[in-house]
Design an enzyme around this catalytic site. Structure first.
Site, PDB file in Angstrom:
ATOM      1  N   ASP A 133     -15.567  23.472  15.669  1.00 27.09           N
ATOM      2  CA  ASP A 133     -16.540  23.649  16.685  1.00 27.09           C
ATOM      3  C   ASP A 133     -17.821  23.059  17.282  1.00 27.09           C
ATOM      4  O   ASP A 133     -17.722  21.702  16.045  1.00 27.09           O
ATOM      5  CB  ASP A 133     -17.270  25.225  17.176  1.00 27.09           C
TER       6      ASP A 133
ATOM      7  N   HIS B 175      -7.233  28.708  28.913  1.00 32.02           N
ATOM      8  CA  HIS B 175      -7.806  29.136  29.619  1.00 32.02           C
ATOM      9  C   HIS B 175      -8.680  28.480  30.969  1.00 32.02           C
ATOM     10  O   HIS B 175      -8.785  28.421  31.816  1.00 32.02           O
ATOM     11  CB  HIS B 175      -7.825  31.043  30.373  1.00 32.02           C
TER      12      HIS B 175
END
Length: 361
Positions: free
Chosen positions: A225, A265
């Site tokens: 990340d 998404h």
């Protein structure tokens, strides 16, 4: 004629219901802000209205108003109430998810309170208010999200300058990963059989990866990340590490499996294909056990009730206004996978509103 009038009245009630539906959300937010679920949990038994008024330090003259709020929340399924003259309220499984502390009834700390506050944040409300203007706008050179039009900056840039919103997002992801990790490990343990390494891309503070690392100590797990997310995190287990990088710009660290939980998404199809291609480059062939593990919604995937379908559609609009993202049906997922160069996929299990998908190179 009477039938037409009845139909007219029914249509009016339908419109009124949806116009006022946000009262459910805001009433629930009010209950959490007041601390009603925690007060009732600490009390240990059903509470009368007068007990609630005293515990919440509400002016006795306003007791009737609290009673009316509770009546709506009981109707919405967040609290139970007996039918005696002296009404007493108790928690339901839904309101237990709104506790801020450990639930001694279930011995869990699962909660979705951060998601409530994130979804009802002023920025999201402003974005929804700007949707009609955004749909009618035209800008060939710059196509801002609804969020950017309403709030002046794209959501990630805005969050970077507003620590409270960034923290709320991280709390939401961590709380969701805590619950999802337990469920996935119990219901889908076969997905992790034979894996020697796994990288959780966009895995935040590592709650999901930590759960997998603890449950499967033979798997070397890592979280990939952004530097500002993972730079100061110390892993709790020896088979977990944190790697800083940008999934849109950097190479994803190689592993037997790559996991994308609630990531795609957030992005439109073009960016999603770019991410998927990077994931494919990070894993070995299917014959060598390589695969991509996706946790996300699959619209129209045997959702059994109207409320669940409606909730998935709410999420789709939420992604649209805040991120230019989308929820996808199976055909749309398949198109992404094939476009990114994958050969096949399997929808392994339905996990409530979301599904677990294995995708093979």
């Amino acid at each position: 004629m009477e039938g037409k009038l009845d139909g007219l009245l029914q249509s009016q009630a339908h419109v009124w219901n949806h116009v006022l539906k946000f009262f459910n959300s805001m009433s629930l937010k009010c209950a959490v802000e007041l601390g009603i679920p925690d007060v009732m949990h600490s009390h240990g038994q059903p509470m009368s209205l007068s007990d609630l008024v005293a515990a919440l330090h509400i002016q006795p003259s306003k007791a009737q108003y609290l009673g009316r709020l509770m009546r709506l929340l009981v109707h919405s399924g967040f609290f139970d109430a007996n039918e005696e003259e002296d009404v007493k309220y108790s928690l339901t499984p839904s309101s237990r998810l709104l506790l801020r502390h450990t639930d001694t009834h279930t011995h869990t700390t699962f909660q979705i309170t951060p998601f409530l506050f994130l979804s009802l944040d002023k920025t999201t409300i402003a974005s929804l208010g700007a949707l009609s203007g955004w749909l009618c706008s035209s800008d060939a050179d710059h196509n801002p999200s609804v969020f950017e039009m309403a709030n002046g900056k794209p959501v990630w840039e805005y969050a970077a300058q507003e620590p409270s919103l960034a923290n709320l997002f991280q709390q939401t992801m961590a709380c969701d990963s805590e619950m999802t990790g337990k469920i996935v490990i119990e219901k889908c343990s076969g997905v992790f059989e034979g894996l020697k390494s796994l990288v959780d891309v966009g895995g935040g503070t590592g709650v999901m990866a930590n759960a997998i690392a603890e449950a499967f100590p033979h798997i070397t797990c890592s979280v990939f990340d952004l530097p500002q997310v993972v730079s100061n995190i110390q892993p709790n287990v020896k088979n977990l590490s944190f790697i800083a990088g940008d999934m849109l710009e950097s190479k994803i660290p190689p592993a037997n499996a790559v996991m994308l939980k609630w990531v795609l998404h957030n992005w439109d199809d073009e960016q999603s294909i770019k991410i998927l291609k990077k994931c494919k480059d990070a894993i070995p062939s299917r014959a060598e056990g390589g695969k991509l593990i996706i946790l996300d919604m699959v619209l129209d995937n045997e959702v059994e009730d109207r409320e669940s379908t409606e909730t998935q559609l709410f999420f789709d609009v939420l992604m649209m206004v805040n991120l230019n993202g989308k929820e996808r049906n199976e055909k749309e997922w398949k198109n992404l996978f094939m476009e990114a160069g994958f050969s096949d996929y399997t929808i392994v299990s339905k996990l409530g509103l979301r599904s677990l998908i294995e995708v093979y190179p």
